[in-house]
Scaffold this active site. Structure first.
Site, short mmCIF file in Angstrom:
data_model
loop_
_atom_site.label_atom_id
_atom_site.label_comp_id
_atom_site.label_asym_id
_atom_site.label_seq_id
_atom_site.Cartn_x
_atom_site.Cartn_y
_atom_site.Cartn_z
N ALA A 59 5.26 -3.41 8.87
CA ALA A 59 6.15 -2.24 8.77
C ALA A 59 5.67 -1.34 7.64
O ALA A 59 5.20 -1.81 6.60
CB ALA A 59 7.57 -2.71 8.50
N TYR A 114 -0.62 7.10 0.68
CA TYR A 114 -0.59 5.96 1.61
C TYR A 114 -1.47 4.83 1.07
O TYR A 114 -1.06 3.68 0.96
CB TYR A 114 -1.06 6.39 2.99
CG TYR A 114 -1.60 5.26 3.82
CD1 TYR A 114 -0.75 4.36 4.45
CD2 TYR A 114 -2.99 5.04 3.94
CE1 TYR A 114 -1.25 3.30 5.18
CE2 TYR A 114 -3.49 3.99 4.66
CZ TYR A 114 -2.62 3.12 5.28
OH TYR A 114 -3.12 2.05 5.98
N LYS A 151 -0.89 0.73 -0.70
CA LYS A 151 -1.61 -0.54 -0.41
C LYS A 151 -2.13 -1.15 -1.71
O LYS A 151 -2.02 -2.36 -1.94
CB LYS A 151 -2.77 -0.28 0.56
CG LYS A 151 -2.36 0.26 1.91
CD LYS A 151 -1.56 -0.74 2.71
CE LYS A 151 -1.14 -0.20 4.06
NZ LYS A 151 -0.16 -1.05 4.73
N SER A 202 -5.70 -2.47 3.57
CA SER A 202 -6.60 -1.52 4.22
C SER A 202 -7.87 -1.34 3.42
O SER A 202 -7.86 -1.47 2.18
CB SER A 202 -5.86 -0.18 4.31
OG SER A 202 -6.76 0.86 4.58
N1 UFG Z 1 -12.79 12.29 12.49
C1 UFG Z 1 -13.26 13.42 13.15
N2 UFG Z 1 -12.39 14.09 13.96
C2 UFG Z 1 -11.10 13.72 14.14
C3 UFG Z 1 -10.62 12.56 13.46
C4 UFG Z 1 -11.50 11.88 12.64
O1 UFG Z 1 -14.43 13.79 13.02
O2 UFG Z 1 -10.35 14.38 14.88
C5 UFG Z 1 -13.73 11.50 11.66
C6 UFG Z 1 -13.32 11.38 10.21
O3 UFG Z 1 -13.80 12.46 9.46
C7 UFG Z 1 -13.96 10.04 9.83
C8 UFG Z 1 -13.90 9.23 11.14
O4 UFG Z 1 -13.75 10.19 12.17
O5 UFG Z 1 -15.31 10.22 9.50
C9 UFG Z 1 -12.72 8.26 11.21
O6 UFG Z 1 -11.51 8.95 10.92
P1 UFG Z 1 -10.08 8.30 11.24
O7 UFG Z 1 -9.06 9.34 10.90
O8 UFG Z 1 -10.05 7.74 12.61
O9 UFG Z 1 -10.01 7.06 10.24
P2 UFG Z 1 -10.14 6.99 8.65
O10 UFG Z 1 -11.37 6.19 8.35
O11 UFG Z 1 -10.02 8.31 8.02
O12 UFG Z 1 -8.82 6.20 8.26
C10 UFG Z 1 -8.51 4.95 8.82
C11 UFG Z 1 -7.01 4.76 8.89
C12 UFG Z 1 -6.42 4.60 7.53
C13 UFG Z 1 -7.15 3.59 6.73
C14 UFG Z 1 -8.63 3.83 6.74
C15 UFG Z 1 -9.32 2.67 6.10
O13 UFG Z 1 -6.39 5.84 9.55
O14 UFG Z 1 -5.09 4.17 7.67
O15 UFG Z 1 -9.11 3.95 8.08
O16 UFG Z 1 -10.68 2.86 6.02
F1 UFG Z 1 -6.71 3.64 5.46
#
Ligand code: UFG
Length: 339
Positions: free
Chosen positions: A80, A148, A152, A123
């Site tokens: 949660a 966020y 953690k 995370s």
């Molecule tokens: N990205 C894009 N376009 C988008 C969305 C993301 O190019 O529309 C890229 C981001 O720049 C990044 C990669 O895709 O390089 C992954 O992005 P995400 O948003 O899917 O994931 P994040 O790594 O930013 O974050 C995720 C979780 C978090 C966690 C983190 C831990 O959302 O909760 O991984 O590494 F904290």
């Protein structure tokens, strides 16, 4: 063994409940449906042919927790919490308040009822902008780049302090990398409301034609193709990691920390190509500026989880793309039929 799963109808929670039921655990779920749907309960039952107690309430509802803990709870897995990185930057008070307060409520109730085993959804974000990759569990936990992420970091710290003075307290901090994919049945998956923030849910909506093209946030990072690199783990593998962590807690290890990832990095452009290969659907994309707060590269060293938990991944990124797309298509059909 009876396990309380908070947020058990959410994305990772629901897959973990399936894994627990399949492994013979007695499961109780508490979920306030903030970011999940009640129908997920029926779908878990359909997949597993097993029933489980579900309480629709907030974890901060003390009466609801008392009702749950009256039946002896042997372990708690805490999913949660608020989890949208961007939203947390805009609503820091809500994020710190909710994520910390609900954890306090749970830990106090566990102490009151003599429950000693806790699994916490942490995370990779706790590593902040890492000095090196892959990240090891022993690497410094620093500035997590968002409220966020800071929740953690803070909760990890609180759990370490409790463990240091509570000899019978067993706690697994599971540092997830990037969970993707869906259950192969097409019944469980990730379906965020509105425009998705995360890459895979966004690609999925481009694949089904709900969104036009993927915005690739930056192609000038210091990575092989200039786009961000992440460690994408199939949610079913991640769910299995929780069952293994619970087994570890049965050995009274005190506080333990594990990365849960694949150990392999995939760039945004590679992911788009993998998705096309797995599904046969063309994914148009455009290059956009970098997204604030993003780091270039993040992937795990998973040797510790392999050695101490016997954790290994059964699924590839291609499997996750295929399963995620299957879920998206099935979910779109169900919505059309009003289900
Ligand atoms: N990205 C894009 N376009 C988008 C969305 C993301 O190019 O529309 C890229 C981001 O720049 C990044 C990669 O895709 O390089 C992954 O992005 P995400 O948003 O899917 O994931 P994040 O790594 O930013 O974050 C995720 C979780 C978090 C966690 C983190 C831990 O959302 O909760 O991984 O590494 F904290």
């Amino acid at each position: 063994m009876r396990v309380l799963v908070t947020g058990g109808l959410g994305f990772i929670g629901s897959h973990t409940v399936v894994a627990l039921l399949e492994n013979g655990y007695d499961v109780t779920v508490i979920d306030n449906l903030y970011n999940s749907k009640l129908v997920v309960k029926d779908r878990i039952k359909e997949i597993t042919n097993k029933d489980f107690k579900t309480v629709i309430a907030d974890v901060q509802d003390e009466k609801a927790l008392d009702e749950i803990f009256k039946d002896k709870i042997d372990a708690v897995i805490n999913f949660a919490g608020y989890k949208a990185v961007g939203e947390s930057v805009k609503k820091p008070l809500e994020y710190y308040d909710n994520n910390l307060t609900l954890t306090f409520a749970l830990l106090k109730k566990m102490r009151e009822y003599g429950c000693h085993n806790f699994v916490f959804s942490s995370s990779a974000t706790v590593y902040g902008n890492p000095e090196r990759v892959p990240m090891y569990e022993t690497d410094p936990v620093t500035d997590a780049t968002s409220p966020y992420g800071e929740t953690k970091v803070m909760i990890e710290r609180i759990l370490k302090d409790i463990a240091a003075v509570t000899p019978d307290f067993n706690c697994a901090l599971l540092r997830y990398f990037n969970p993707i994919g869906a259950h192969k049945s097409g019944l469980l998956g990730e379906d965020p409301n509105g425009i998705p923030n995360n890459l895979l849910p966004y690609i999925a909506k481009v694949a089904t034609g709900e969104l036009k093209e993927v915005n690739v946030f930056g192609n000038d990072y210091d990575t092989p193709d200039g786009t961000g690199v992440r460690d994408y783990i199939h949610v079913v593998d991640l769910a299995k990691g929780h069952v293994l962590a619970l087994k570890k807690l049965e050995q009274n290890p005190g506080l333990v920390i594990y990365n849960l990832g694949t150990g392999k990095g995939t760039s945004v452009l590679e992911m788009i190509h993998d998705y096309e290969e797995a599904t046969g659907v063309k994914i148009p994309y455009v290059i956009k500026p970098r997204r604030a707060g993003d780091i270039a590269t993040s992937y795990a060293n998973c040797d510790k989880a392999a050695k101490e938990l016997g954790f290994h991944c059964d699924y590839t990124v291609l499997d996750a793309c295929r399963d995620g797309y299957h879920f998206q298509v099935e979910e779109a059909k169900r919505k059309k039929e009003g289900k």
